[in-house]
Design an enzyme around this catalytic site. Structure first.
Site, PDB file in Angstrom:
ATOM      1  N   ALA B 340       0.834  -1.219   0.000  1.00 26.66           N
ATOM      2  CA  ALA B 340       0.000   0.000   0.000  1.00 26.66           C
ATOM      3  C   ALA B 340       0.861   1.258   0.000  1.00 26.66           C
ATOM      4  O   ALA B 340       1.961   1.264  -0.537  1.00 26.66           O
ATOM      5  CB  ALA B 340      -0.970  -0.044   1.178  1.00 26.66           C
ATOM      6  N   SER B 341       0.411   2.297   0.652  1.00 24.45           N
ATOM      7  CA  SER B 341       1.070   3.607   0.530  1.00 24.45           C
ATOM      8  C   SER B 341       2.453   3.660   1.169  1.00 24.45           C
ATOM      9  O   SER B 341       3.166   4.642   0.992  1.00 24.45           O
ATOM     10  CB  SER B 341       0.196   4.679   1.175  1.00 24.45           C
ATOM     11  N   THR B 342       2.804   2.601   1.917  1.00 24.76           N
ATOM     12  CA  THR B 342       4.116   2.657   2.568  1.00 24.76           C
ATOM     13  C   THR B 342       5.248   2.765   1.561  1.00 24.76           C
ATOM     14  O   THR B 342       6.348   3.195   1.907  1.00 24.76           O
ATOM     15  CB  THR B 342       4.372   1.410   3.435  1.00 24.76           C
ATOM     16  N   LYS B 344       5.240   4.673  -1.135  1.00 28.57           N
ATOM     17  CA  LYS B 344       5.221   5.929  -1.872  1.00 28.57           C
ATOM     18  C   LYS B 344       6.564   6.655  -1.811  1.00 28.57           C
ATOM     19  O   LYS B 344       7.030   7.181  -2.835  1.00 28.57           O
ATOM     20  CB  LYS B 344       4.076   6.819  -1.384  1.00 28.57           C
TER      21      LYS B 344
END
Lengths: 377, 650
Positions: B340-342, B344
């Site tokens: 997930a966004s980790t 980014k």
């Protein structure tokens, strides 16, 4: 004149050294041989029995009892023994009959009867039979005629076959041999002897197929090839040979025989005690044991030679040679020369009945030796 | 003639007797010589053969098991030790095939042995030497020892032996890092035999002659050879029943080496506790960014490894294997989750480094992203969007999805695949645990091989927010955050810090390998790190609440992974969704920002948002670790004390 001769003989041979023993009707050299043998036996039993004092005590009690029996019998003059021989024989036959009809079984064989105490009539026969056959030939002209020979043989064979039927092959062979010894010493002609030996050979296959039990055949087969059943019947033979062989010349030392101490050797304080002796005392120990036996046998034959009547002479020699058969069969079996037969090593193995019988026999020898002066033809 | 014969002739009689007595004596002597010669043959000629047989009868060579190495945490707290126990053991050879079943039946009646233990035992003896003894029940109580002792004579070949057995004093807290042990089974033996056949080296098989158990998981498995040590030998005298009478000679075994770990047991325990309190299934991995040492490796729920050591009972085993929580599953190293966004920050760095964006690149975020000529809307987590002027730093701080949808399309899957590998995605971290999974860092060829489909640009869009085909283990996530902390150096992860040698005095350390990622212009990394720091701070950071009031500075990134795909016209409704379809909460980060000492990844299954669930746990663990190890930045401490001084002066 005769009296003084006897007195001289007495004083020459014994009076100086052992007048007490003489009065007790004991023969010093024979007694010495027996005691040395028993001491040796106790030593080995102590080791084979896991250093159990209890075992030694019980054996000493047995030996004491046997010696007492010997002492008592030594007091009975040979002519009295001769007088009682037929009674003893007939009695023993009666007991054997009783065993066959309603005896007690133990380990698949009927050998015991209970008359207040449990006892084996075959043991009684070991004494009664040679006495009876000696009694029979004592009054006959010797060497025996064919007719007398047949009667003598019958006297031997009847109890032998009865004991064989129990079944107890070892004892029956032993008893038969004691009877045959009498016949041998009575002077059976050599040609009869040879033909008997030939007949014996012929008998072997007959015995094998019609007389011997499966377990007995098994023993013989295993004897011929112990590896046939290394964990079963062959185990005894293999382990006892390992024990003896690993003893070497001087042995592993008293209480240090690994075969016996670690219990690889079965029946080590009874029938297989010779293997323990061989393992712990080596060839030297074995030689000492055999020398002791030889000493006793020579002494027994000597006493018989000096006996003053036919009955004593025949009986004494037969008792002595039967003793030899005992030890020969036992040592031969334990060291793998003969098939396994349940016989103890005489006067060394732990155990009761047969030792008392043996010592009773030696009592007769003592009696023969020490009652000479009272004898008259 | 006849009459004459019938008369007794004493002289003849005696002379016959005399001759016969001599003959008899000669025969007796001859036979005695036969006996003597027989003994001579046995005792002199064949002495050596019989001597050997007698020795073989009594002497046995017995292997002696070495003492297994201990395992300590970084501060010397014992995590795996050996305890002496009483084990009920059976020597199959002595019991004999025929009597085995009967013996087992009687034993199980006497000492309460269940069917699984019986069948495990039977399985064990099937393929191993029958002259050795094998445990059927370990950890006998004193009562059981007493009961057996009374009945010992009924059980030939069954003994109670004092043995050393593995014990984990903090089993549940460390099992997923340390692993566990159990009885050597058929597969283990076959594997060792196979190896021996190939290498022609049978020493390993021999080395296990006296060993009944081996490491089956985790460090216990990875370092099995080092922990095991070397077998010793004993020459013993036994009696006919195989009982040892005395020891004749002894060659001592060499104990296995002790392991000292990077692991911090206090931190490990705290992490377990926090996950448990949150009621979450999940994993926490903490790494020392300076050297790649693993400080904590936690997976919840957990279980007690001590259950396995002495042979697990049927009831316990089925409880563990049938639990829906899957406690045996090591989420930290085997769990592969969409990051997930980790990730980014990682993608942002790649965009800068590849020059597809720069720090001033702005995009407008209406709340969704779509590809040209395609109506499909890739939604931002913020339905109304993050505004018209989102730059890369803002997009990390606020976790703007639209920016990264766009960025990933600009980068393209090929560059993402290559670039993310530099952070360790899609490959093992090198941790000393065999069971580690490598996750998926997808590529065109991966999709072709695994899905038999071409790569679509839409797939790349999903990759931009760490979803789609991309999966990573908590271990990989922690290590990827350590790369930022460590200014671009990526270490292979390592649990063991030091081996204490057999002499118990010296030690050696495993070689730690590291790799520098391609940084290009170094300042891009600093840009990203700054963005990660701001993520933990007000006004806009997604983890600002979690790090509110922290007395250290941290950097991090939250992540919230969809477990269930939401249709175009649906909205995610946290209140009314089934638990198993709830989002996974994630957080990666490190602290202190200025001088990183701990890098961490938290993954919580179906817990909801990463900022609200995972980040608080990460913050507490960072705080706990820094405080415990006296690593809080001096500057803050000084300013606090000077403030106090100021106050007292006033």
């Amino acid at each position: 004149m005769l009296k003084s001769f006897n007195q001289n003989a007495v004083s020459n041979t014994h009076k100086a050294k052992s007048s007490i023993l003489w009065r007790l009707h004991l023969d010093a050299p024979l007694l010495l041989g027996l005691i040395l043998l028993m001491m040796f036996g106790l030593l080995v039993i102590y080791s084979a029995g896991g250093e159990s004092i209890d075992l030694i005590k019980r054996q000493v009690v047995r030996l004491g009892f046997g010696m007492a029996v010997m002492l008592v019998i030594a007091q009975i003059p040979p002519r009295i023994l001769k007088m009682w021989a037929p009674v003893l024989y007939v009695g023993a036959i009666g007991f054997l009959l009783a065993v066959l009809l309603f005896g007690e079984s133990s380990k698949g064989a009927q050998r015991w009867i209970n008359v207040g105490i449990r006892f084996q009539p075959s043991e009684m026969m070991k004494i009664a039979m040679p006495m009876m056959v000696a009694w029979y030939f004592a009054e006959k002209a010797l060497p025996p005629s064919f007719k007398h020979l047949i009667v003598g043989l019958t006297l031997v064979m009847v109890p032998t076959i009865m004991i064989m039927m129990q079944p107890d092959l070892g004892t029956s062979l032993l008893i038969a041999s004691s009877g045959f010894f009498i016949i041998f010493f009575a002077g059976i002609r050599w040609r009869y002897l040879l033909s008997a030996a030939f007949a014996g050979l012929v008998m072997v296959p007959i015995m094998w197929f019609f007389v011997m039990h499966e377990y007995q055949k098994g023993r013989v087969l295993t004897f011929l090839n112990p590896e046939r059943d290394p964990l079963g019947a062959g185990y005894h033979i293999i382990q006892s040979q390992i024990a003896i062989g690993s003893g070497g010349v001087s042995g592993k030392g008293w209480l240090k025989g690994t075969q016996s101490q670690l219990e690889f050797l079965p029946e080590r304080h009874t029938d297989f005690i010779f293997a323990v002796l061989g393992e712990e005392f080596g060839l030297i120990g074995v030689a000492v044991l055999l020398a002791l036996y030889l000493f006793i046998i020579v002494r027994g034959l000597q006493i018989s030679l000096q006996a003053q009547d036919t009955f004593s002479r025949l009986l004494g020699a037969a008792i002595t040679l039967t003793f030899f058969v005992y030890l020969f069969v036992n040592i031969g079996m334990v060291s793998g020369l003969l098939p396994v037969v349940g016989l103890p090593l005489p006067l060394v193995s732990y155990g009761g009945t047969s030792m008392v019988t043996l010592l009773a026999g030696f009592g007769i020898l003592m009696s023969i030796k020490t009652h000479r002066r009272l004898h008259s033809r | 003639m006849y009459k004459k014969q019938a008369v007794k002739d004493y002289g003849r009689e005696i002379s016959i007797f005399y001759v016969r007595a001599v003959v008899a004596l000669v025969i007796v002597v001859a036979l005695l010589l036969v006996l003597l010669f027989r003994q001579f043959k046995l005792q002199i000629l064949n002495y050596e053969a019989y001597q050997t047989q007698s020795e073989n009868n009594r002497i046995r060579i017995r292997p002696v098991a070495p003492i297994r190495g201990l395992i300590f945490d970084r501060n010397g707290i014992l995590l795996a030790e050996n305890r002496s126990i009483f084990a009920l053991e059976i020597t199959p050879e002595i019991v004999g095939k025929k009597n085995m079943d009967e013996t087992l039946t009687r034993l199980s009646e006497l000492l309460d042995i269940d069917d699984k233990q019986l069948s495990d035992f039977k399985e064990q003896i099937k393929f191993r030497s029958k002259y050795k003894s094998y445990p059927i029940k370990s950890k006998l109580t004193e009562d059981q020892v007493a009961i057996f002792s009374v009945n010992r004579h009924l059980f030939r070949g069954v003994t109670v032996e004092a043995r050393l057995e593995r014990y984990y004093p903090h089993g549940e807290d460390v099992v997923h890092a340390i692993g566990r042990m159990s009885a050597i089974n058929k597969a283990d033996i076959e594997k060792m035999e196979q190896e021996a056949k190939v290498t022609q080296d049978f020493s390993k098989l021999k080395n296990y002659a006296a060993t009944n158990k081996m490491g089956k998981l985790g460090l216990e498995k990875y370092y099995e050879e080092i922990l095991h040590g070397f077998v010793g030998q004993e020459k013993v005298e036994t009696d006919v029943r195989g009982r040892v009478v005395k020891v004749l000679e002894r060659q001592d075994p060499v104990a296995g080496q002790n392991l000292y770990l990077h692991l911090d047991y206090a931190l490990q325990k705290r992490a377990n506790q926090l996950l448990k309190e949150a009621g979450a299934r999940g994993a926490v991995v903490a790494v020392n960014p300076v050297n790649g040492g693993v400080l904590a490796l936690v997976s919840q729920p957990s279980y007690d490894p001590n259950l396995f050591t002495g042979g697990i009972s049927q009831a316990n085993f089925s409880a563990l294997i049938n639990s829906e929580e899957r406690p045996l599953y090591n989420r930290a190293v085997q769990g592969t989750y969409p990051p997930a966004s980790t990730i980014k920050p990682h993608l942002a760095w790649l965009g800068l480094q590849q020059g597809v964006i720069d720090e001033r690149t702005r995009i407008a975020d209406p709340g969704w992203f779509s590809l040209p000529n395609n109506k499909h809307r890739y939604r931002d987590w913020k339905p109304w969007g993050h505004g018209a002027t989102m730059r890369v730093v803002d997009s990390i701080i606020e976790s703007c999805d639209t920016f990264f949808y766009d960025l990933s399309v600009r980068l393209g899957i090929n560059r993402i695949h290559e670039g993310m590998q530099q952070f360790g995605f899609g490959q093992k971290t090198g941790l000393d645990i065999v069971e580690e999974k490598q996750g998926i860092m997808p590529s065109r060829s991966w999709k072709k091989a695994n899905r038999n489909e071409p790569w679509y640009t839409g797939d790349t869009v999903n990759i931009g927010i760490g979803q789609g085909f991309w999966t990573a283990t908590p271990l990989q996530l922690a290590n990827s955050s350590a790369v930022f902390a460590n200014d671009g150096i990526r270490f292979d992860l390592q649990l063991v810090k030091e081996f204490q040698n057999e002499d118990r005095k010296t030690s050696n350390t495993p070689v730690m390998s590291a790799e520098q990622i391609v940084t290009g212009d170094g300042t891009w990394l600093d840009t990203i790190k700054e963005a990660m720091r701001l993520s933990t701070l007000p006004p806009l950071g997604t983890a600002k609440t979690a790090f509110d009031g922290a007395n250290f500075s941290a950097a991090g990134k939250t992540g919230t992974a969809q477990v269930k795909s939401i249709a175009q016209d649906e909205t995610y409704d946290e209140e009314n969704i089934e638990d198993k379809f709830k989002d996974n909460a994630l957080f990666i980060g490190y602290a202190p920002y200025e001088n990183p000492q701990i890098a961490i990844a938290v993954v919580m299954e179906n817990a909801g948002g990463g900022g609200g669930n995972a980040a608080p746990i990460a913050r507490q663990l960072m705080e706990f670790y820094l405080q415990n190890n006296d690593l809080l930045p001096k500057a803050i401490a000084i300013s606090e004390s000077s403030a106090k001084q100021q106050a007292s002066l006033d």
